[in-house]
Enzyme design. Structure first.
Site, PDB file in Angstrom:
ATOM      1  N   LYS A  45       0.691  -1.186  -0.050  1.00  0.00           N
ATOM      2  CA  LYS A  45      -0.356   0.143  -0.049  1.00  0.00           C
ATOM      3  C   LYS A  45       1.020   1.003   0.135  1.00  0.00           C
ATOM      4  CE  LYS A  45      -3.992   2.092   2.384  1.00  0.00           C
ATOM      5  NZ  LYS A  45      -4.335   2.438   0.960  1.00  0.00           N
ATOM      6  N   ASN A  69     -12.327   5.143  -8.133  1.00  0.00           N
ATOM      7  CA  ASN A  69     -11.101   5.570  -6.949  1.00  0.00           C
ATOM      8  C   ASN A  69     -10.500   6.303  -6.672  1.00  0.00           C
ATOM      9  OD1 ASN A  69      -8.235   5.340  -5.757  1.00  0.00           O
ATOM     10  ND2 ASN A  69      -8.060   4.177  -7.780  1.00  0.00           N
ATOM     11  N   VAL A  71      -8.711   7.609  -3.086  1.00  0.00           N
ATOM     12  CA  VAL A  71      -8.913   6.836  -1.686  1.00  0.00           C
ATOM     13  C   VAL A  71      -8.652   7.852  -0.934  1.00  0.00           C
ATOM     14  CG1 VAL A  71      -7.671   5.421  -0.392  1.00  0.00           C
ATOM     15  CG2 VAL A  71      -9.825   4.839  -2.420  1.00  0.00           C
ATOM     16  N   LEU A  73      -5.013   8.241  -0.690  1.00  0.00           N
ATOM     17  CA  LEU A  73      -3.505   7.474  -0.124  1.00  0.00           C
ATOM     18  C   LEU A  73      -3.389   7.540   1.168  1.00  0.00           C
ATOM     19  CD1 LEU A  73      -0.242   9.140  -2.190  1.00  0.00           C
ATOM     20  CD2 LEU A  73      -0.736   6.795  -2.087  1.00  0.00           C
ATOM     21  N   CYS A 139       1.423  11.963  -7.264  1.00  0.00           N
ATOM     22  CA  CYS A 139       1.222  12.398  -6.048  1.00  0.00           C
ATOM     23  C   CYS A 139       1.117  13.891  -6.340  1.00  0.00           C
ATOM     24  CB  CYS A 139       1.814  12.484  -4.973  1.00  0.00           C
ATOM     25  SG  CYS A 139       1.621  10.318  -4.438  1.00  0.00           S
ATOM     26  N   LYS A 174       7.147   5.011 -10.712  1.00  0.00           N
ATOM     27  CA  LYS A 174       5.385   4.837 -10.955  1.00  0.00           C
ATOM     28  C   LYS A 174       5.127   5.298 -11.518  1.00  0.00           C
ATOM     29  CE  LYS A 174       1.075   3.045 -10.343  1.00  0.00           C
ATOM     30  NZ  LYS A 174       0.313   1.929  -8.938  1.00  0.00           N
ATOM     31  N   ASN A 201      -0.943   4.139 -13.935  1.00  0.00           N
ATOM     32  CA  ASN A 201      -1.178   4.986 -13.222  1.00  0.00           C
ATOM     33  C   ASN A 201      -3.032   5.035 -13.838  1.00  0.00           C
ATOM     34  OD1 ASN A 201      -2.005   5.377 -10.314  1.00  0.00           O
ATOM     35  ND2 ASN A 201      -0.265   6.061 -10.272  1.00  0.00           N
ATOM     36  N   GLY A 274      -3.614  -5.510 -10.402  1.00  0.00           N
ATOM     37  CA  GLY A 274      -4.280  -4.474  -9.736  1.00  0.00           C
ATOM     38  C   GLY A 274      -5.577  -4.448  -9.108  1.00  0.00           C
ATOM     39  N   THR A 275      -7.028  -3.931  -9.993  1.00  0.00           N
ATOM     40  CA  THR A 275      -8.010  -4.426  -9.216  1.00  0.00           C
ATOM     41  C   THR A 275      -9.082  -5.393 -10.089  1.00  0.00           C
ATOM     42  OG1 THR A 275      -8.935  -1.985 -10.897  1.00  0.00           O
ATOM     43  CG2 THR A 275     -10.470  -3.418 -10.406  1.00  0.00           C
TER      44      THR A 275
END
Length: 310
Positions: A45, A69, A71, A73, A139, A174, A201, A274-275
């Site tokens: 994570k 999503n 979320v 981070l 980010c 990434k 990503n 991932g998903t």
């Protein structure tokens, strides 16, 4: 005999299946259902220097052939991970990847230093919990008006260069599909000493509640993942892998062994899942078996025989 193994910067992967950051936690929950050491690796994570509570409101929304999503981070922070989760990773027989994020360059540097120092301390005891750092440069860059480092190549160069200078741990970057020039971004990462790149990503998307007349997400937009983005991810992996000399890790919409093989043929050294982990809790082990079965049927002994053939 079929051989699924590979390596990045001397780190061994028994097979190309790696769990993508944010979809597998740190592996403990999935380990209750199957032997996760059968996987090639885990990208944990996403971690930041300080704990984050994540975004307000709805965080996940299912879409046709995928999910959105938001979320934000949410994570316990690097210190918590090193003190409470890393011990579990020490006992795993797979490649362990820490996904490192940050709001500005100082946080990336300090986070990388903490991970590097912890790794050196564990090595004195004959232990190891982290094999690779995956630098998430998607980010928000708070100091630059909210622009992601992953968009501008020269801004990203600062982060890659500074983090590379403070850690001896293998480093992969990434990348964002929203980069102004993804190939140039990947080439820059190679120039600055990165050991590999991960792409892609999530893709920015949106969902509107027509009855409430507003976005379902507090932040308006969210990240689209799942099978819907696979053709885009596959194309981008092919474009990057054909231009860089460092390994490429492909991610985006993989739900079958055939999907994995496509990414390998496009030039990927490894893939991340991932998903699909949310759809099939046994996704990892089933994909490993499926790849072996495909190679057996096709008379393929190693993935190198088909890697980058397109």
């Amino acid at each position: 005999m079929i051989n699924l193994s590979g390596s990045i910067a001397g780190v061994h992967f028994k097979n190309p299946i790696v769990m993508a950051s944010g979809t597998f936690g740190f592996g403990k929950e999935y380990a209750e259902y199957y032997n996760i050491s059968a996987l090639g690796g885990i990208a944990g994570k996403g971690l930041t220097l300080h704990p984050k509570s994540g975004n307000e409101g709805l965080r996940v929304f299912e879409t046709p052939s995928g999910m959105l999503n938001s979320v934000g981070l949410e994570n316990p922070g690097i210190k918590h991970f090193l003190e409470n989760e890393a011990t579990f990773w020490e006992g795993l027989d797979l490649a362990r990847i820490v996904n490192l994020g940050g709001n500005h360059i100082d946080e990336y540097i300090e986070g990388a230093l903490m991970i590097n120092q912890d790794s050196r301390l564990r090595e004195t005891k004959g232990l190891k919990a982290v094999d690779i750092i995956e630098l998430n440069i998607s980010c928000p860059n708070v100091k630059e008006g909210g622009i992601a480092y992953g968009i501008k190549t020269e801004k990203a160069r600062e982060v890659v260069r500074e983090v590379r200078a403070v850690t001896s741990i293998p480093l992969i970057i990434k990348l964002s599909p929203n980069a102004e020039d993804l190939v140039s971004m990947a080439l820059m990462c190679e120039e600055e000493g990165a050991d590999g790149v991960t792409l892609i990503n999530t893709i920015s998307g949106m969902k509107i509640d027509v009855h409430k007349r507003k976005s379902v997400f507090h932040n308006l937009y969210a990240g689209l993942s799942g099978p819907a983005i696979k053709p885009i991810a596959l194309r981008m992996v092919h474009q990057v892998a054909s231009r860089v000399s460092i390994p490429v890790i492909g991610v985006g919409g993989i739900t079958s062994a055939i999907d994995v093989i496509e990414f390998i043929m496009a030039g990927a050294s490894l893939v991340q899942i991932g998903t699909y982990n949310f759809v099939n809790i046994h996704a990892g082990e089933e994909l490993v078996s499926g790849i072996s079965e495909f190679m057996s049927r096709e008379g393929i002994q190693t993935l190198d025989e088909i890697r980058g053939i397109i």
